[in-house]
Design a protein around this motif. Structure first.
Motif, mmCIF file in Angstrom:
data_model
loop_
_atom_site.group_PDB
_atom_site.id
_atom_site.type_symbol
_atom_site.label_atom_id
_atom_site.label_comp_id
_atom_site.label_asym_id
_atom_site.label_seq_id
_atom_site.Cartn_x
_atom_site.Cartn_y
_atom_site.Cartn_z
ATOM 1 N N ALA A 153 0.728 -1.279 -0.115
ATOM 2 C CA ALA A 153 0.003 -0.187 -0.094
ATOM 3 C C ALA A 153 0.785 1.292 -0.007
ATOM 4 C CB ALA A 153 -0.959 -0.069 1.145
ATOM 5 N N LEU A 154 1.864 1.316 0.762
ATOM 6 C CA LEU A 154 2.757 2.366 0.839
ATOM 7 C C LEU A 154 3.391 2.510 -0.573
ATOM 8 C CD1 LEU A 154 4.532 2.182 4.476
ATOM 9 C CD2 LEU A 154 2.884 3.730 3.666
ATOM 10 N N ALA A 155 3.774 1.464 -1.087
ATOM 11 C CA ALA A 155 4.636 1.680 -2.361
ATOM 12 C C ALA A 155 3.579 2.078 -3.499
ATOM 13 C CB ALA A 155 5.363 0.360 -2.640
ATOM 14 N N LEU A 156 2.398 1.672 -3.334
ATOM 15 C CA LEU A 156 1.464 1.968 -4.552
ATOM 16 C C LEU A 156 1.163 3.466 -4.144
ATOM 17 C CD1 LEU A 156 -0.337 1.314 -6.903
ATOM 18 C CD2 LEU A 156 -2.128 0.675 -5.235
ATOM 19 N N ALA A 157 0.951 3.832 -3.137
ATOM 20 C CA ALA A 157 0.604 5.323 -2.479
ATOM 21 C C ALA A 157 1.679 6.288 -2.913
ATOM 22 C CB ALA A 157 0.328 5.487 -1.388
ATOM 23 N N ARG A 158 3.054 5.856 -3.043
ATOM 24 C CA ARG A 158 4.332 6.589 -3.269
ATOM 25 C C ARG A 158 4.222 6.662 -4.806
ATOM 26 N NH1 ARG A 158 10.141 5.386 -3.906
ATOM 27 N NH2 ARG A 158 11.092 6.972 -3.206
ATOM 28 N N LYS A 159 4.076 5.783 -5.601
ATOM 29 C CA LYS A 159 4.121 5.847 -7.031
ATOM 30 C C LYS A 159 3.105 6.482 -7.462
ATOM 31 C CE LYS A 159 4.276 2.826 -11.071
ATOM 32 N NZ LYS A 159 5.654 3.144 -11.519
ATOM 33 N N LEU A 160 1.772 6.409 -6.881
ATOM 34 C CA LEU A 160 0.613 7.307 -7.477
ATOM 35 C C LEU A 160 0.715 8.607 -6.847
ATOM 36 C CD1 LEU A 160 -2.399 4.716 -7.336
ATOM 37 C CD2 LEU A 160 -0.817 5.402 -9.408
ATOM 38 N N ARG A 161 1.563 8.980 -6.042
ATOM 39 C CA ARG A 161 1.669 10.286 -5.383
ATOM 40 C C ARG A 161 0.192 10.560 -4.737
ATOM 41 N NH1 ARG A 161 5.123 13.195 -9.858
ATOM 42 N NH2 ARG A 161 6.959 12.146 -9.564
ATOM 43 N N SER A 162 -0.243 9.621 -3.959
ATOM 44 C CA SER A 162 -1.511 9.657 -3.264
ATOM 45 C C SER A 162 -1.754 9.511 -1.739
ATOM 46 C CB SER A 162 -2.594 8.997 -3.898
ATOM 47 O OG SER A 162 -2.189 7.638 -3.615
ATOM 48 N N ALA A 163 -2.450 9.517 -1.044
ATOM 49 C CA ALA A 163 -2.697 9.304 0.421
ATOM 50 C C ALA A 163 -2.568 7.833 0.333
ATOM 51 C CB ALA A 163 -3.505 10.036 0.978
ATOM 52 N N VAL A 164 -2.482 7.294 1.795
ATOM 53 C CA VAL A 164 -2.794 5.969 1.892
ATOM 54 C C VAL A 164 -3.334 5.926 3.140
ATOM 55 C CG1 VAL A 164 -0.833 5.659 3.553
ATOM 56 C CG2 VAL A 164 -1.505 3.593 2.501
ATOM 57 N N LEU A 165 -4.654 4.898 3.124
ATOM 58 C CA LEU A 165 -5.295 4.543 4.165
ATOM 59 C C LEU A 165 -5.177 3.349 4.875
ATOM 60 C CD1 LEU A 165 -8.412 5.463 5.501
ATOM 61 C CD2 LEU A 165 -9.445 3.761 3.674
ATOM 62 N N THR A 166 -4.946 3.475 6.261
ATOM 63 C CA THR A 166 -4.456 2.343 6.970
ATOM 64 C C THR A 166 -4.699 2.488 8.254
ATOM 65 O OG1 THR A 166 -2.506 0.943 7.491
ATOM 66 C CG2 THR A 166 -2.053 3.305 7.208
ATOM 67 N N GLU A 167 -4.943 1.423 9.148
ATOM 68 C CA GLU A 167 -5.109 1.634 10.521
ATOM 69 C C GLU A 167 -3.725 0.975 11.387
ATOM 70 O OE1 GLU A 167 -7.869 3.042 11.661
ATOM 71 O OE2 GLU A 167 -8.589 3.013 9.792
ATOM 72 N N ASP A 168 -2.824 0.635 10.561
ATOM 73 C CA ASP A 168 -1.696 0.264 11.102
ATOM 74 C C ASP A 168 -1.017 1.504 11.391
ATOM 75 O OD1 ASP A 168 1.384 -0.352 10.949
ATOM 76 O OD2 ASP A 168 0.287 -2.696 10.900
ATOM 77 N N ARG A 169 -0.434 1.454 12.880
ATOM 78 C CA ARG A 169 0.370 2.543 13.428
ATOM 79 C C ARG A 169 1.531 2.733 12.784
ATOM 80 N NH1 ARG A 169 -1.189 1.276 19.313
ATOM 81 N NH2 ARG A 169 -3.189 2.350 19.209
ATOM 82 N N GLY A 170 2.297 1.637 12.601
ATOM 83 C CA GLY A 170 3.761 1.657 12.106
ATOM 84 C C GLY A 170 3.540 2.093 10.396
ATOM 85 N N ALA A 171 2.627 1.864 9.753
ATOM 86 C CA ALA A 171 2.545 2.175 8.378
ATOM 87 C C ALA A 171 2.403 3.862 8.553
ATOM 88 C CB ALA A 171 1.344 1.538 7.789
ATOM 89 N N ARG A 172 1.698 4.304 9.229
ATOM 90 C CA ARG A 172 1.285 5.749 9.323
ATOM 91 C C ARG A 172 2.495 6.500 9.835
ATOM 92 N NH1 ARG A 172 -3.525 4.049 12.367
ATOM 93 N NH2 ARG A 172 -2.561 5.152 14.229
ATOM 94 N N ARG A 173 3.499 5.775 10.543
ATOM 95 C CA ARG A 173 4.574 6.582 11.050
ATOM 96 C C ARG A 173 5.649 6.313 9.995
ATOM 97 N NH1 ARG A 173 3.746 4.287 16.413
ATOM 98 N NH2 ARG A 173 4.670 2.596 15.672
ATOM 99 N N ALA A 174 5.650 5.382 9.305
ATOM 100 C CA ALA A 174 6.596 5.027 8.118
ATOM 101 C C ALA A 174 6.254 5.876 6.795
ATOM 102 C CB ALA A 174 6.727 3.696 7.705
ATOM 103 N N ALA A 175 4.847 6.315 6.758
ATOM 104 C CA ALA A 175 4.356 6.999 5.350
ATOM 105 C C ALA A 175 5.453 8.168 5.272
ATOM 106 C CB ALA A 175 3.017 7.209 5.296
ATOM 107 N N PRO A 176 5.486 9.010 5.998
ATOM 108 C CA PRO A 176 6.190 10.307 5.561
ATOM 109 C C PRO A 176 7.727 10.067 5.213
ATOM 110 C CG PRO A 176 5.262 10.597 7.599
ATOM 111 C CD PRO A 176 4.778 9.269 7.132
ATOM 112 N N ARG A 177 8.112 8.992 5.977
ATOM 113 C CA ARG A 177 9.656 8.684 5.531
ATOM 114 C C ARG A 177 9.667 8.049 4.400
ATOM 115 N NH1 ARG A 177 8.942 6.999 11.471
ATOM 116 N NH2 ARG A 177 10.088 8.881 12.406
#
Length: 123
Positions: free
Chosen positions: A25-49
């Protein structure tokens, strides 16, 4: 999406701890330059990085749908009931956040629309 897209995201130490679904989900959002929807705290913390902003949650989505009028205040109780029926209390229920975002959406609509008296804007 390519293997290189996935590798670019997994190069971050925070991402290595995530499950395959969150990484994809993070890779796809990065490629599409879009937001990501997730309940996973680790994924939310990693997203901006990894260059994904914003990372949003189900309550964010509910708030936006309420604010835009796609859902009504009357839908909120049914959504919360369905959520509570599917997720055990010890497995991360979002009820408190769903209620808070409902209140915030109401507040924001009031600020946007102003008070309404008998179906017409006050003024």
């Amino acid at each position: 999406m390519t293997l290189q897209d996935l590798q670019a995201v997994t190069a971050q130490p925070e991402v290595r701890k995530l499950g395959r679904g969150e990484v994809a989900a993070l890779a796809l959002a990065r490629k599409l330059r879009s937001a990501v929807l997730t309940e996973d705290r680790g994924a939310r913390r990693a997203a901006p990085r990894v260059g994904v902003e914003p990372a949003q949650t189900t309550p964010h989505l509910l708030g936006w749908l309420l604010y835009e009028g796609e859902l009504t205040d009357g839908d909120v109780s049914a959504i919360i009931s369905e959520h509570e029926g599917r997720i055990a209390p010890n497995r991360g229920q979002l009820t408190v956040y769903l209620r808070r975002i409902h209140e915030e959406a109401c507040r924001c609509r009031l600020l946007r629309d102003g008070p309404v008296i008998q179906g017409t804007p006050a003024g």
